[in-house]
Write an enzyme that holds these catalytic residues in place. Structure first.
Site, PDB file in Angstrom:
ATOM      1  N   GLU A  81      13.885 -10.533   2.064  1.00 44.52           N
ATOM      2  CA  GLU A  81      14.510 -10.355   3.366  1.00 44.52           C
ATOM      3  C   GLU A  81      13.515 -10.754   4.463  1.00 44.52           C
ATOM      4  O   GLU A  81      13.760 -10.518   5.632  1.00 44.52           O
ATOM      5  CB  GLU A  81      15.005  -8.923   3.543  1.00 44.52           C
ATOM      6  N   CYS A 113      16.793  -4.796   1.074  1.00 45.70           N
ATOM      7  CA  CYS A 113      15.921  -4.422  -0.054  1.00 45.70           C
ATOM      8  C   CYS A 113      16.649  -4.422  -1.390  1.00 45.70           C
ATOM      9  O   CYS A 113      16.042  -4.185  -2.436  1.00 45.70           O
ATOM     10  CB  CYS A 113      15.306  -3.049   0.198  1.00 45.70           C
ATOM     11  N   THR A 154       5.386   2.416   8.058  1.00 46.88           N
ATOM     12  CA  THR A 154       6.077   2.132   6.791  1.00 46.88           C
ATOM     13  C   THR A 154       6.102   0.627   6.506  1.00 46.88           C
ATOM     14  O   THR A 154       7.026   0.124   5.869  1.00 46.88           O
ATOM     15  CB  THR A 154       7.515   2.705   6.785  1.00 46.88           C
ATOM     16  N   SER A 203      19.009   5.314   9.167  1.00 47.14           N
ATOM     17  CA  SER A 203      18.739   4.582   7.919  1.00 47.14           C
ATOM     18  C   SER A 203      18.560   5.567   6.750  1.00 47.14           C
ATOM     19  O   SER A 203      18.987   5.279   5.629  1.00 47.14           O
ATOM     20  CB  SER A 203      17.515   3.661   8.066  1.00 47.14           C
ATOM     21  N   HIS A 235      14.404   2.930  -4.599  1.00 43.30           N
ATOM     22  CA  HIS A 235      13.821   2.105  -3.539  1.00 43.30           C
ATOM     23  C   HIS A 235      12.950   3.023  -2.673  1.00 43.30           C
ATOM     24  O   HIS A 235      13.383   4.119  -2.294  1.00 43.30           O
ATOM     25  CB  HIS A 235      14.926   1.466  -2.695  1.00 43.30           C
ATOM     26  N   LYS A 244      13.281  12.673  -1.363  1.00 44.60           N
ATOM     27  CA  LYS A 244      14.482  13.059  -0.597  1.00 44.60           C
ATOM     28  C   LYS A 244      15.742  12.599  -1.330  1.00 44.60           C
ATOM     29  O   LYS A 244      16.714  13.329  -1.427  1.00 44.60           O
ATOM     30  CB  LYS A 244      14.481  12.346   0.771  1.00 44.60           C
ATOM     31  N   ASN A 278       5.807  -0.316   2.173  1.00 48.04           N
ATOM     32  CA  ASN A 278       7.143  -0.822   1.861  1.00 48.04           C
ATOM     33  C   ASN A 278       7.056  -2.304   1.495  1.00 48.04           C
ATOM     34  O   ASN A 278       6.548  -3.121   2.271  1.00 48.04           O
ATOM     35  CB  ASN A 278       8.084  -0.633   3.063  1.00 48.04           C
ATOM     36  N   SER A 310      19.486  -1.854   3.127  1.00 47.95           N
ATOM     37  CA  SER A 310      20.154  -1.488   4.381  1.00 47.95           C
ATOM     38  C   SER A 310      21.268  -2.464   4.702  1.00 47.95           C
ATOM     39  O   SER A 310      21.241  -3.629   4.328  1.00 47.95           O
ATOM     40  CB  SER A 310      19.139  -1.489   5.530  1.00 47.95           C
TER      41      SER A 310
HETATM   42  N1  CAA Z   1       2.197  17.249   8.318  1.00 43.77           N
HETATM   43  C1  CAA Z   1       3.117  17.113   7.345  1.00 43.77           C
HETATM   44  N2  CAA Z   1       4.354  16.576   7.566  1.00 43.77           N
HETATM   45  C2  CAA Z   1       4.656  16.176   8.814  1.00 43.77           C
HETATM   46  C3  CAA Z   1       3.741  16.338   9.877  1.00 43.77           C
HETATM   47  C4  CAA Z   1       2.463  16.889   9.599  1.00 43.77           C
HETATM   48  N3  CAA Z   1       1.532  17.005  10.542  1.00 43.77           N
HETATM   49  N4  CAA Z   1       4.330  15.844  11.000  1.00 43.77           N
HETATM   50  C5  CAA Z   1       5.574  15.414  10.648  1.00 43.77           C
HETATM   51  N5  CAA Z   1       5.764  15.629   9.328  1.00 43.77           N
HETATM   52  C6  CAA Z   1       6.933  15.287   8.536  1.00 43.77           C
HETATM   53  C7  CAA Z   1       8.266  15.569   9.194  1.00 43.77           C
HETATM   54  O1  CAA Z   1       8.647  16.922   9.045  1.00 43.77           O
HETATM   55  C8  CAA Z   1       9.167  14.602   8.437  1.00 43.77           C
HETATM   56  O2  CAA Z   1       9.456  15.128   7.170  1.00 43.77           O
HETATM   57  P1  CAA Z   1      10.986  15.394   6.734  1.00 43.77           P
HETATM   58  O3  CAA Z   1      11.709  14.099   6.942  1.00 43.77           O
HETATM   59  O4  CAA Z   1      10.868  15.742   5.290  1.00 43.77           O
HETATM   60  O5  CAA Z   1      11.477  16.460   7.613  1.00 43.77           O
HETATM   61  C9  CAA Z   1       8.262  13.398   8.192  1.00 43.77           C
HETATM   62  O6  CAA Z   1       6.924  13.854   8.383  1.00 43.77           O
HETATM   63  C10 CAA Z   1       8.519  12.241   9.153  1.00 43.77           C
HETATM   64  O7  CAA Z   1       8.514  12.750  10.431  1.00 43.77           O
HETATM   65  P2  CAA Z   1       9.570  12.241  11.530  1.00 43.77           P
HETATM   66  O8  CAA Z   1      10.946  12.246  10.944  1.00 43.77           O
HETATM   67  O9  CAA Z   1       9.331  12.969  12.793  1.00 43.77           O
HETATM   68  O10 CAA Z   1       9.048  10.741  11.638  1.00 43.77           O
HETATM   69  P3  CAA Z   1       9.467   9.571  12.589  1.00 43.77           P
HETATM   70  O11 CAA Z   1      10.592   9.930  13.471  1.00 43.77           O
HETATM   71  O12 CAA Z   1       8.226   9.091  13.224  1.00 43.77           O
HETATM   72  O13 CAA Z   1       9.996   8.425  11.609  1.00 43.77           O
HETATM   73  C11 CAA Z   1      10.844   7.202   9.832  1.00 43.77           C
HETATM   74  C12 CAA Z   1      10.042   8.443  10.224  1.00 43.77           C
HETATM   75  C13 CAA Z   1      12.261   7.325  10.367  1.00 43.77           C
HETATM   76  C14 CAA Z   1      10.877   7.088   8.331  1.00 43.77           C
HETATM   77  C15 CAA Z   1      10.157   5.950  10.449  1.00 43.77           C
HETATM   78  O14 CAA Z   1       8.913   5.756   9.857  1.00 43.77           O
HETATM   79  C16 CAA Z   1      10.973   4.684  10.329  1.00 43.77           C
HETATM   80  O15 CAA Z   1      11.805   4.361  11.169  1.00 43.77           O
HETATM   81  N6  CAA Z   1      10.720   3.883   9.233  1.00 43.77           N
HETATM   82  C17 CAA Z   1      11.431   2.647   8.984  1.00 43.77           C
HETATM   83  C18 CAA Z   1      12.821   2.878   8.455  1.00 43.77           C
HETATM   84  C19 CAA Z   1      12.860   3.418   7.048  1.00 43.77           C
HETATM   85  O16 CAA Z   1      11.912   3.326   6.300  1.00 43.77           O
HETATM   86  N7  CAA Z   1      14.027   3.970   6.677  1.00 43.77           N
HETATM   87  C20 CAA Z   1      14.226   4.458   5.330  1.00 43.77           C
HETATM   88  C21 CAA Z   1      15.665   4.333   4.870  1.00 43.77           C
HETATM   89  S1  CAA Z   1      16.218   2.621   5.045  1.00 43.77           S
HETATM   90  C22 CAA Z   1      15.630   1.818   3.682  1.00 43.77           C
HETATM   91  O17 CAA Z   1      15.239   2.425   2.732  1.00 43.77           O
HETATM   92  C23 CAA Z   1      15.562   0.314   3.727  1.00 43.77           C
HETATM   93  C24 CAA Z   1      14.191  -0.115   4.136  1.00 43.77           C
HETATM   94  O18 CAA Z   1      13.363  -0.391   3.268  1.00 43.77           O
HETATM   95  C25 CAA Z   1      13.873  -0.183   5.544  1.00 43.77           C
END
Ligand code: CAA
Length: 389
Positions: A81, A113, A154, A203, A235, A244, A278, A310
């Site tokens: 991709e 992916c 990521t 996502s 994945h 999760k 990733n 996605s």
């Molecule tokens: N110690 C331990 N854990 C902590 C922490 C700390 N100090 N601070 C935060 N955390 C935890 C949070 O509780 C959260 O855990 P849970 O989800 O289990 O509750 C985790 O860390 C992440 O925190 P946030 O949700 O606040 O993080 P964020 O808003 O910054 O974003 C994300 C996380 C959405 C994954 C972001 O990195 C992102 O957008 N990534 C790209 C998209 C992605 O990977 N999506 C996955 C599904 S899509 C897919 O799979 C296709 C693909 O390849 C893209």
């Protein structure tokens, strides 16, 4: 009786540089626990200026060609991709770098992916039609998000090459698949953009919806019950996602499982993804490599594969580990491939991230940075030039 078809060999390559998440955390002030524990990432592979999906794809496949030769390979399917051309398949460059015969069918596949799983399933169809042939499947991706965005943590890059054929030495792929497609805008990359766009929480929700969808269909198609599987390769956009997703699946099935049960089911599949980041299409098969390299004897045991792309398309299927598989693993080479990466500091990573290729049609060479076997040497007249090192 159905013939046995599956993954006969598997090899992977990653990028030249590695950025530890401690460096990213020091730059943006994030508590390191969010990266190490919250998303389950330690470091990410960062491609050199002279690396891309072609150089990594060729590097991943070269050991397979060295071991098996090219005689039986009549098809190369490259899934990505992070494509480098709107028309020409990256697979054609890889075909050339590997010196494959001209009597080969080469094509590129895309569905985020999920693409490599489509490639694997299509390869099985080709082998079933003519069991004398093998298919080289290559999953190659560079994951790139905007600097200072939530997705930045990521990122990653890797390529997995798999030789698909009859009487596979590693994993026999089952005939039953659970399928799911939904038109969602959780992650996408318009043609005019270098970095992906993503709605992070959407996502994750879309992925979990797909977990339910594929499992429902897999069950209706007569697949194995959940308790049959020795482990699950999900994945892994970040490794915590595998935990999760598996928790979601177990709850959806109404099974009881504590934290240790979930960790037993997915933990060993995350070892390579946690340090590579990733790798989009390659990630589920890096999970397989890590599992086979580390697990106690899995002979005869079914492994569940959940491939999510996605947009979205997902598939669940089983692979059964074949007797004697350990004699064919590349564990030492896999660990060396990860260990050989050179650390890059945050400023160096940022420079690489901000690089863009000139679009003026002139002659432009790329800095010589990679120590890998192939390099993207530059552009001339809008053509990409690759060379063997
Ligand atoms: N110690 C331990 N854990 C902590 C922490 C700390 N100090 N601070 C935060 N955390 C935890 C949070 O509780 C959260 O855990 P849970 O989800 O289990 O509750 C985790 O860390 C992440 O925190 P946030 O949700 O606040 O993080 P964020 O808003 O910054 O974003 C994300 C996380 C959405 C994954 C972001 O990195 C992102 O957008 N990534 C790209 C998209 C992605 O990977 N999506 C996955 C599904 S899509 C897919 O799979 C296709 C693909 O390849 C893209």
């Amino acid at each position: 009786m159905s013939i046995s078809i599956g993954i006969h060999d598997l090899s992977f390559a990653t990028a030249e540089f590695v950025l530890p998440h401690t460096a990213l955390a020091a730059h943006n002030g994030t508590a390191i626990g969010k990266y190490h524990v919250g998303i389950g990432q330690e470091s990410m592979s960062v491609p050199a200026a002279d690396e891309d999906i072609v150089t990594m794809g060729a590097a991943a496949a070269a050991p397979i060609i060295a071991r098996h030769g090219t005689d039986l390979i009549r098809t190369v399917v490259l899934a990505t991709e992070s494509s480098i051309d709107q028309a020409k398949s990256a697979g054609v460059y890889v075909h050339s770098l590997l010196g494959l015969p001209s009597a080969t069918r080469v094509v590129e596949l895309k569905q985020a992916c999920y693409g490599a799983t489509a490639a694997l399933q299509f390869a099985i169809g080709l082998v079933r039609r003519d069991p004398a042939q093998q298919v080289l499947v290559i999953a190659s991706d560079v994951s790139k998000y905007e600097l200072d965005s939530p997705g930045e943590a990521t990122q990653g890059a890797a390529s997995v090459a798999m030789l698909v054929g009859v009487d596979p030495a590693l994993v026999r792929i089952g005939d039953t698949s659970g399928l799911f497609t939904a038109d969602v805008m959780d992650f996408w990359r318009p043609n005019y953009r270098d970095a992906a766009l993503v709605d992070g929480q959407e996502s994750i929700n879309a992925y979990l919806q797909a977990v339910e969808g594929v499992w429902k269909d897999y069950t209706e198609q007569g697949g194995y019950p959940l308790g049959e599987f020795a482990a699950f390769c999900y994945h892994q956009p970040f490794t915590k996602m595998a935990y999760k997703a598996h928790r979601h699946l177990v709850d959806y099935c109404g099974h009881d499982a504590d934290k240790d049960d979930i960790a037993r089911a997915v933990g060993q599949t995350t070892a390579y993804n946690t340090v590579i980041g990733n790798s989009y299409t390659a990630s589920v098969y890096l999970g397989l490599a890590a599992l086979l390299d580390q697990a106690d004897d899995l002979t005869g045991r079914p492994i569940g594969f959940l491939s999510y792309g996605s947009g979205s398309v997902a598939e669940f299927f089983a692979g059964t580990v074949v007797a004697g598989y350990r004699d064919h693993l590349r564990t030492k080479a896999n660990l060396e491939e990860i260990a050989r990466r050179r650390p890059v500091d945050y400023a160096g990573y940022r420079d690489l991230h901000e690089r863009s290729l000139p679009a003026d049609g002139g002659d432009h060479s790329t800095p010589s940075q990679t120590s890998g076997p192939f390099r993207f040497a530059g552009l001339s007249g809008h053509k990409r030039i690759y060379e063997k090192r």
